[in-house]
Motif scaffolding. Structure first.
Motif, PDB file in Angstrom:
ATOM      1  N   PRO A 224      58.519 -58.544  -0.509  1.00 45.16           N
ATOM      2  CA  PRO A 224      58.683 -59.971  -0.830  1.00 45.16           C
ATOM      3  C   PRO A 224      58.830 -60.796   0.448  1.00 45.16           C
ATOM      4  O   PRO A 224      59.271 -60.290   1.488  1.00 45.16           O
ATOM      5  N   ASP A 225      58.469 -62.057   0.363  1.00 47.91           N
ATOM      6  CA  ASP A 225      58.563 -62.944   1.530  1.00 47.91           C
ATOM      7  C   ASP A 225      59.965 -62.881   2.141  1.00 47.91           C
ATOM      8  O   ASP A 225      60.970 -62.959   1.429  1.00 47.91           O
ATOM      9  N   GLY A 226      60.005 -62.750   3.469  1.00 48.21           N
ATOM     10  CA  GLY A 226      61.273 -62.747   4.181  1.00 48.21           C
ATOM     11  C   GLY A 226      62.008 -61.421   4.180  1.00 48.21           C
ATOM     12  O   GLY A 226      63.110 -61.326   4.736  1.00 48.21           O
ATOM     13  N   HIS A 227      61.436 -60.391   3.574  1.00 42.05           N
ATOM     14  CA  HIS A 227      62.139 -59.110   3.472  1.00 42.05           C
ATOM     15  C   HIS A 227      61.589 -58.013   4.390  1.00 42.05           C
ATOM     16  O   HIS A 227      62.178 -56.936   4.479  1.00 42.05           O
ATOM     17  N   ALA A 228      60.475 -58.272   5.077  1.00 40.08           N
ATOM     18  CA  ALA A 228      59.956 -57.325   6.067  1.00 40.08           C
ATOM     19  C   ALA A 228      59.141 -58.093   7.096  1.00 40.08           C
ATOM     20  O   ALA A 228      58.171 -58.763   6.747  1.00 40.08           O
ATOM     21  N   GLU A 229      59.570 -58.007   8.358  1.00 39.15           N
ATOM     22  CA  GLU A 229      58.889 -58.703   9.445  1.00 39.15           C
ATOM     23  C   GLU A 229      58.482 -57.691  10.509  1.00 39.15           C
ATOM     24  O   GLU A 229      59.297 -56.874  10.947  1.00 39.15           O
ATOM     25  N   ARG A 230      57.220 -57.742  10.914  1.00 40.64           N
ATOM     26  CA  ARG A 230      56.722 -56.856  11.965  1.00 40.64           C
ATOM     27  C   ARG A 230      57.269 -57.339  13.306  1.00 40.64           C
ATOM     28  O   ARG A 230      57.195 -58.534  13.644  1.00 40.64           O
ATOM     29  N   LEU A 231      57.815 -56.406  14.084  1.00 42.16           N
ATOM     30  CA  LEU A 231      58.383 -56.715  15.386  1.00 42.16           C
ATOM     31  C   LEU A 231      57.603 -56.006  16.474  1.00 42.16           C
ATOM     32  O   LEU A 231      56.870 -55.054  16.227  1.00 42.16           O
ATOM     33  N   ASP A 232      57.792 -56.480  17.695  1.00 39.33           N
ATOM     34  CA  ASP A 232      57.192 -55.810  18.832  1.00 39.33           C
ATOM     35  C   ASP A 232      57.893 -54.477  19.054  1.00 39.33           C
ATOM     36  O   ASP A 232      59.102 -54.347  18.856  1.00 39.33           O
TER      37      ASP A 232
END
Length: 354
Positions: A224-232
């Protein structure tokens, strides 16, 4: 398909290579094109004793040994904790080791071979229990330490020595084909997201993946939106360095199909050595091959105690390398210092991927 190596010649080649290149067992075995379990099995009758199952019954007796070091690893991370086993529970399939230091989630169905191993090292004689899966990959190891009760150790070895003590062990070869993922188009993404948002506990996450037949990497993509963000992938180092600098107590999970090992508490000494990012603390060592981290995700999971935030490292095949959380107990909300640390590291290092 299985592979059977010639134990006599392999034993001598393995140990000659270890001595010549100063390699660890796993690396020497890999250089010979075999698994570590095969290399250890070639020493049965010399420096290894084959153990009999069921391994759950043997492992339940680990509290008898006093102080030990436990080691769990995968291809890209090694997790070491020194302490005593305390409360053991479980059955022939799954188990728990819960205590103030040693904290394990055990999946005995993956434990196929076990050995009691004696190694002569520059620091003296090292005793260990070593367990391997059907492919000969290490699932878990327990090493003696200064506070180990050696009489109990030797009694446990004697109680579980197998009748068959011939050197060598056939192993099942891994498939060269990667495990197929469910096509994204075949997944009911809306239903998956609804179930994600309905989670009441972080332990609901694995059943969620299994129920919807999605991999962990696919879960990140469908979250869902805001629940998983790809990081460096550079995030791990500043995350650990700032956790040490700010005395933020964390949880670090490292596992493989047969074991998950957990550290809970602060970290202090963070060092980079070549491709390895290390935590080198008394009682806890973490060795992380940062060059093998293919994806890093900031993940938010709903629970009955509020949102729980994790930093999750995946390898090139989408398998989990390590998970980082703030220290927490069920029934309590997530620590604000952990949330603040994650926000700070992401913002100050510009690590959120585009």
């Amino acid at each position: 398909m299985t592979r059977t190596a010639d134990p006599e010649s392999l034993y001598h080649t393995f140990h000659a290579l270890k001595a010549e290149r100063r390699l660890r067992n796993r690396d020497a075995a890999a250089a010979l094109g075999i698994s570590e379990g095969e290399a250890i099995a070639c020493g049965v009758g010399r420096d290894a004793i084959r153990l009999r199952g069921p391994f759950e019954a043997l492992f339940q007796r680990m509290p008898e040994l006093g102080e030990v070091m436990v080691l769990t690893r995968n291809e890209a991370a090694v997790h070491e904790k020194t302490g005593q086993f305390e409360t053991m529970s479980g059955n022939a399939h799954v188990g728990l080791a819960l205590g103030s230091v040693i904290d394990l989630r055990i999946f005995y169905g993956q434990w196929m071979h076990g050995y009691a191993v004696t190694d002569e090292t520059p620091r003296g004689t090292s005793l260990s229990f070593q367990f391997y899966d059907r492919h000969g990959d290490a699932v878990h190891k327990v090493f003696s330490r200064a506070g180990t009760k050696l009489d109990a150790w030797h009694a446990l070895v004697a109680a579980y020595t197998a009748e068959h003590q011939q050197p060598g062990e056939p192993v099942e070869l891994r498939s060269t084909e990667p495990e197929a993922e469910t096509p994204l188009a075949a997944i009911d993404a809306d239903a998956f997201r609804r179930d994600w948002l309905a989670m009441q506990d972080t332990h609901d996450f694995f059943p969620l993946l299994r129920r919807h037949k999605v991999s962990r990497r696919q879960a990140m993509q469908l979250a869902p939106d805001g629940h998983a963000e790809r990081l460096d992938n550079a995030l791990s180092r500043p995350l650990l360095e700032q956790a040490a600098a700010q005395s933020v107590s964390i949880m670090c999970f490292v596992g493989n199909p047969g074991m998950i090992q957990i550290h809970t508490g602060p970290v202090h000494r963070i060092e980079v050595m070549g491709n390895w990012l290390n935590v080198l603390d008394p009682g806890f060592n973490l060795h992380l091959r940062h060059d093998l981290v293919a994806e890093t995700w900031l993940v938010r999971k709903p629970t009955s105690d509020g949102i729980v935030t994790s930093v999750e490292l995946l390898d090139a095949s989408g398998e989990t390398i390590a998970l980082f959380f703030g220290e927490r107990k069920p029934g309590k909300p997530e620590r604000e210092d952990w949330r603040a640390l994650v926000r700070q590291v992401c913002q100050s290092t510009d690590t959120v991927a585009a």
